[in-house]
Design an enzyme around this catalytic site. Structure first.
Site, PDB file in Angstrom:
ATOM      1  N   MET A 142      -5.019  12.637  15.581  1.00 11.96           N
ATOM      2  CA  MET A 142      -6.029  12.600  16.588  1.00 11.96           C
ATOM      3  C   MET A 142      -5.530  12.324  17.940  1.00 11.96           C
ATOM      4  O   MET A 142      -6.119  12.956  19.081  1.00 11.96           O
ATOM      5  CB  MET A 142      -7.101  11.673  16.212  1.00 11.96           C
ATOM      6  CG  MET A 142      -8.517  11.616  16.851  1.00 11.96           C
ATOM      7  SD  MET A 142      -9.217  13.253  16.872  1.00 11.96           S
ATOM      8  CE  MET A 142     -10.392  13.280  15.636  1.00 11.96           C
ATOM      9  N   ASN A 190       0.794  -1.200   0.065  1.00 17.65           N
ATOM     10  CA  ASN A 190       0.158   0.146  -0.074  1.00 17.65           C
ATOM     11  C   ASN A 190       0.941   1.128   0.139  1.00 17.65           C
ATOM     12  O   ASN A 190       1.703   1.593   1.156  1.00 17.65           O
ATOM     13  CB  ASN A 190      -0.770   0.040   1.287  1.00 17.65           C
ATOM     14  CG  ASN A 190      -1.640   0.988   1.420  1.00 17.65           C
ATOM     15  OD1 ASN A 190      -1.754   2.045   0.673  1.00 17.65           O
ATOM     16  ND2 ASN A 190      -2.330   1.159   2.457  1.00 17.65           N
ATOM     17  N   ARG A 211      -7.580  17.130   5.406  1.00 16.65           N
ATOM     18  CA  ARG A 211      -8.715  17.365   4.270  1.00 16.65           C
ATOM     19  C   ARG A 211      -9.852  17.988   4.875  1.00 16.65           C
ATOM     20  O   ARG A 211     -10.203  17.383   6.027  1.00 16.65           O
ATOM     21  CB  ARG A 211      -8.967  16.331   3.533  1.00 16.65           C
ATOM     22  CG  ARG A 211      -7.876  15.768   2.503  1.00 16.65           C
ATOM     23  CD  ARG A 211      -8.161  14.275   1.993  1.00 16.65           C
ATOM     24  NE  ARG A 211      -7.320  13.348   2.319  1.00 16.65           N
ATOM     25  CZ  ARG A 211      -7.409  11.994   1.990  1.00 16.65           C
ATOM     26  NH1 ARG A 211      -8.305  11.600   1.183  1.00 16.65           N
ATOM     27  NH2 ARG A 211      -6.548  11.291   2.715  1.00 16.65           N
ATOM     28  N   ARG A 252      -2.771  -2.329  -3.253  1.00 14.51           N
ATOM     29  CA  ARG A 252      -3.729  -1.321  -3.011  1.00 14.51           C
ATOM     30  C   ARG A 252      -3.692  -0.210  -4.024  1.00 14.51           C
ATOM     31  O   ARG A 252      -2.963   0.332  -4.139  1.00 14.51           O
ATOM     32  CB  ARG A 252      -3.972  -0.717  -1.783  1.00 14.51           C
ATOM     33  CG  ARG A 252      -5.017   0.345  -1.283  1.00 14.51           C
ATOM     34  CD  ARG A 252      -5.018   0.934  -0.016  1.00 14.51           C
ATOM     35  NE  ARG A 252      -6.098   1.844   0.092  1.00 14.51           N
ATOM     36  CZ  ARG A 252      -6.287   2.594   1.075  1.00 14.51           C
ATOM     37  NH1 ARG A 252      -5.355   2.414   1.885  1.00 14.51           N
ATOM     38  NH2 ARG A 252      -7.012   3.322   1.201  1.00 14.51           N
ATOM     39  N   GLU A 267      -7.173  -4.122   5.561  1.00 10.28           N
ATOM     40  CA  GLU A 267      -7.137  -4.278   3.977  1.00 10.28           C
ATOM     41  C   GLU A 267      -6.059  -5.116   3.570  1.00 10.28           C
ATOM     42  O   GLU A 267      -6.462  -5.567   2.365  1.00 10.28           O
ATOM     43  CB  GLU A 267      -6.536  -2.767   3.723  1.00 10.28           C
ATOM     44  CG  GLU A 267      -7.830  -1.855   3.972  1.00 10.28           C
ATOM     45  CD  GLU A 267      -7.330  -0.455   4.274  1.00 10.28           C
ATOM     46  OE1 GLU A 267      -6.489  -0.316   5.244  1.00 10.28           O
ATOM     47  OE2 GLU A 267      -7.811   0.546   3.891  1.00 10.28           O
ATOM     48  N   GLY A 283      -7.437   3.591  12.476  1.00  8.97           N
ATOM     49  CA  GLY A 283      -6.767   4.217  13.620  1.00  8.97           C
ATOM     50  C   GLY A 283      -7.600   4.931  14.422  1.00  8.97           C
ATOM     51  O   GLY A 283      -7.529   4.552  15.982  1.00  8.97           O
ATOM     52  N   HIS A 295     -12.014   3.725   0.039  1.00  8.61           N
ATOM     53  CA  HIS A 295     -11.847   2.879   1.323  1.00  8.61           C
ATOM     54  C   HIS A 295     -12.484   1.351   1.113  1.00  8.61           C
ATOM     55  O   HIS A 295     -12.905   0.991   2.081  1.00  8.61           O
ATOM     56  CB  HIS A 295     -12.422   3.410   2.709  1.00  8.61           C
ATOM     57  CG  HIS A 295     -11.509   4.737   2.785  1.00  8.61           C
ATOM     58  ND1 HIS A 295     -11.930   5.751   3.792  1.00  8.61           N
ATOM     59  CD2 HIS A 295     -10.015   4.543   3.051  1.00  8.61           C
ATOM     60  CE1 HIS A 295     -10.847   6.536   4.036  1.00  8.61           C
ATOM     61  NE2 HIS A 295      -9.742   5.849   3.549  1.00  8.61           N
ATOM     62  N   GLU A 345     -10.649   2.481  15.978  1.00  5.35           N
ATOM     63  CA  GLU A 345     -10.187   1.581  16.846  1.00  5.35           C
ATOM     64  C   GLU A 345      -9.743   2.008  18.189  1.00  5.35           C
ATOM     65  O   GLU A 345      -9.853   1.360  19.011  1.00  5.35           O
ATOM     66  CB  GLU A 345      -9.083   0.649  16.121  1.00  5.35           C
ATOM     67  CG  GLU A 345      -9.717  -0.085  14.913  1.00  5.35           C
ATOM     68  CD  GLU A 345      -8.825  -0.551  13.855  1.00  5.35           C
ATOM     69  OE1 GLU A 345      -7.523  -0.855  14.449  1.00  5.35           O
ATOM     70  OE2 GLU A 345      -8.957  -0.477  12.863  1.00  5.35           O
TER      71      GLU A 345
HETATM   72  P1  ADP Z   1      -3.935   5.593   7.661  1.00  4.40           P
HETATM   73  O1  ADP Z   1      -5.302   6.316   7.138  1.00  4.40           O
HETATM   74  O2  ADP Z   1      -2.815   6.344   7.540  1.00  4.40           O
HETATM   75  O3  ADP Z   1      -4.041   4.268   7.513  1.00  4.40           O
HETATM   76  P2  ADP Z   1      -4.800   5.089  10.317  1.00  4.40           P
HETATM   77  O4  ADP Z   1      -5.806   4.090  10.313  1.00  4.40           O
HETATM   78  O5  ADP Z   1      -3.340   4.404  11.101  1.00  4.40           O
HETATM   79  O6  ADP Z   1      -4.204   5.981   9.181  1.00  4.40           O
HETATM   80  O7  ADP Z   1      -5.215   6.056  11.703  1.00  4.40           O
HETATM   81  C1  ADP Z   1      -4.436   7.410  11.827  1.00  4.40           C
HETATM   82  C2  ADP Z   1      -5.205   8.016  12.904  1.00  4.40           C
HETATM   83  O8  ADP Z   1      -5.555   7.191  14.110  1.00  4.40           O
HETATM   84  C3  ADP Z   1      -4.385   9.083  13.530  1.00  4.40           C
HETATM   85  O9  ADP Z   1      -5.030  10.452  13.691  1.00  4.40           O
HETATM   86  C4  ADP Z   1      -3.788   8.606  14.858  1.00  4.40           C
HETATM   87  O10 ADP Z   1      -3.724   9.897  15.778  1.00  4.40           O
HETATM   88  C5  ADP Z   1      -5.205   8.110  15.445  1.00  4.40           C
HETATM   89  N1  ADP Z   1      -4.938   7.213  16.413  1.00  4.40           N
HETATM   90  C6  ADP Z   1      -4.194   6.304  16.536  1.00  4.40           C
HETATM   91  N2  ADP Z   1      -4.134   5.844  17.712  1.00  4.40           N
HETATM   92  C7  ADP Z   1      -4.990   6.507  18.568  1.00  4.40           C
HETATM   93  C8  ADP Z   1      -5.480   6.806  19.973  1.00  4.40           C
HETATM   94  N3  ADP Z   1      -4.773   5.667  20.746  1.00  4.40           N
HETATM   95  N4  ADP Z   1      -6.090   7.555  20.182  1.00  4.40           N
HETATM   96  C9  ADP Z   1      -6.730   8.592  19.433  1.00  4.40           C
HETATM   97  N5  ADP Z   1      -6.358   8.412  17.793  1.00  4.40           N
HETATM   98  C10 ADP Z   1      -5.509   7.391  17.701  1.00  4.40           C
END
Ligand code: ADP
Length: 396
Positions: free
Chosen positions: A286, A10, A243, A94, A381, A330, A183, A333
């Protein structure tokens, strides 16, 4: 006999997520998973085995200009030794945009590459990197089967009513300006995972929320996509890391006509400087925002939650009601605050959380009394890509 190995890639602008699956008599088993960050500056690879133990970690020096191709050679050189006896038989990629033609995974040929190249203008910041990875593998390991899996494909049967954009027909039909949705590999995984865990619910009206750096919602009826918040491009819909999500197109006209911004400047603004980063002025991440006590961080998180719930309300219209809500990626979850923030705005639809279950990160987080079941399901994915690659390799 040595196992066959399938690599999934990816490829983003500066990162490469990958996984290796072994194809044995019992199907696919995860061998390792990892990512490289900092391609083009100072790449850092980390790969872990299925149990999370670090298998390989490597850094490459800064300064040296590295294209994806230069880098992929180094990457393959780092990954292949830890495969042991297993033989790499295929690579699944991907690919963000498959247009209207690619509604299923395909084996990559020159003709397929030409068609995917023609879709670059529809995903200018993602598709070129996806295709660069295919070209790099073809050059470095000629003869290795490559399979393209599309983020748009899961939405290919969106009803006309949700896919249509109200522009003149000549544009929508001839130029292919319609809502595609993205997605899809994640939503395909989540639809299947929900079917395994709660088959009755999976037959019903469900909103899946893929909340990562890019974020979207998908309305699922009987496990199929009937609406989604991303549209013609991956800019539409929810507030994301960088975005803005759904935006009055008049803002773009104003920026160009009154503020003298070029198309390239507006593109950078919309893809890289807006969203959580733009509103907070602090971070696109986040985790950093929920940890900060700066009022702008709080505002960014509140806006993210509100817009997500607001759009979920729209998808509930497409579904004619709501039976289930699934959080993933992220943020979905890992952030109980964001899940609670979104669900609070959806109380009118019958969504009620079990606060302790939400904080503990359990799989089912709705209360007994909730009319809508709320789940947290980690997405995968890579597994969807590996399964597709294995299927196409077997049918060759
Ligand atoms: P991508 O779209 O790059 O695959 P991810 O699915 O890994 O991204 O998600 C990234 C986001 O998830 C970021 O905003 C990150 O801060 C957030 N994130 C990961 N762990 C936590 C957490 N424990 N609390 C809040 N946000 C989280």
């Amino acid at each position: 006999m040595a196992d066959d190995a399938i690599l999934t890639l990816n490829a983003g602008s500066s990162s490469l997520k990958f996984a290796v699956y072994l194809r044995g008599a019992d199907g696919l088993a995860l061998h390792s998973k990892g990512q490289v960050e900092g391609i083009g500056t100072a790449p850092h690879l980390i790969a872990r085995d299925a149990g999370g133990k670090v298998l390989a970690e490597q850094r490459w020096s800064e300064g040296e200009r590295q294209t994806h191709e230069d880098f992929l050679g180094k990457f393959l050189g780092a990954v292949e030794p830890y495969l042991g006896d297993a033989k790499l038989v295929g690579v699944g990629h991907r690919i963000v945009h498959g247009g209207t033609r690619f509604t299923d995974p395909v084996r990559v040929t020159q003709e397929v590459m030409d068609a995917l190249e023609a879709l670059v203008p529809l995903a200018p910041l993602h598709q070129p990197h996806n295709l660069a990875a295919i070209r790099a593998v073809a050059k470095l390991r000629p003869g290795l089967a490559q399979i393209a899996c599309f983020d748009t494909a899961f939405h290919h049967a969106l009803p006309d009513l949700t896919a249509h954009i109200a522009l003149p027909r000549a544009l929508t039909e001839e130029a292919g300006i319609r809502r595609y949705g993205f997605h899809g590999l994640s939503y395909e995984y989540l639809a299947g995972a929900l079917r395994d865990r709660a088959p009755n619910l999976a037959r019903g009206r469900v909103i899946a929320a893929h909340l990562g750096n890019g974020a979207s919602l998908c309305a699922l009826r009987d496990g199929r996509s009937v609406d989604t918040t991303m549209g013609f491009t991956a800019l539409d819909g929810l507030v994301m890391g960088t975005r803005p999500g759904a935006l009055d197109p008049g803002v773009v006209l104003y920026l160009m006509q009154q503020r003298g911004m070029s198309a390239a400047e507006v593109e950078t603004l919309l893809y890289k400087q807006s969203g959580l980063l733009g509103v907070s002025g602090i971070s696109s991440d986040m985790r950093a925002l929920t940890a900060s006590d700066h009022p702008h961080a709080g505002e960014a998180v509140a806006l993210f939650c509100f817009r997500a719930a607001w759009q979920a309300g729209g998808l509930a219209v497409s579904l004619g009601g709501l039976d289930g809500l699934v959080f993933s990626a992220g943020i979905g979850e890992h952030s109980p605050e964001v899940r609670a923030g979104i669900c609070a705005h959806l109380a009118w639809l019958g969504v009620a959380l079990d606060d302790a279950a939400n904080r503990a990160g359990r799989e089912r987080i709705s209360s007994e009394a909730s009319r809508v079941q709320v789940w947290v399901i980690p997405t995968d994915e890579e597994l969807v890509i590996a399964r597709a690659a294995a299927r196409l390799l077997a049918s060759a």
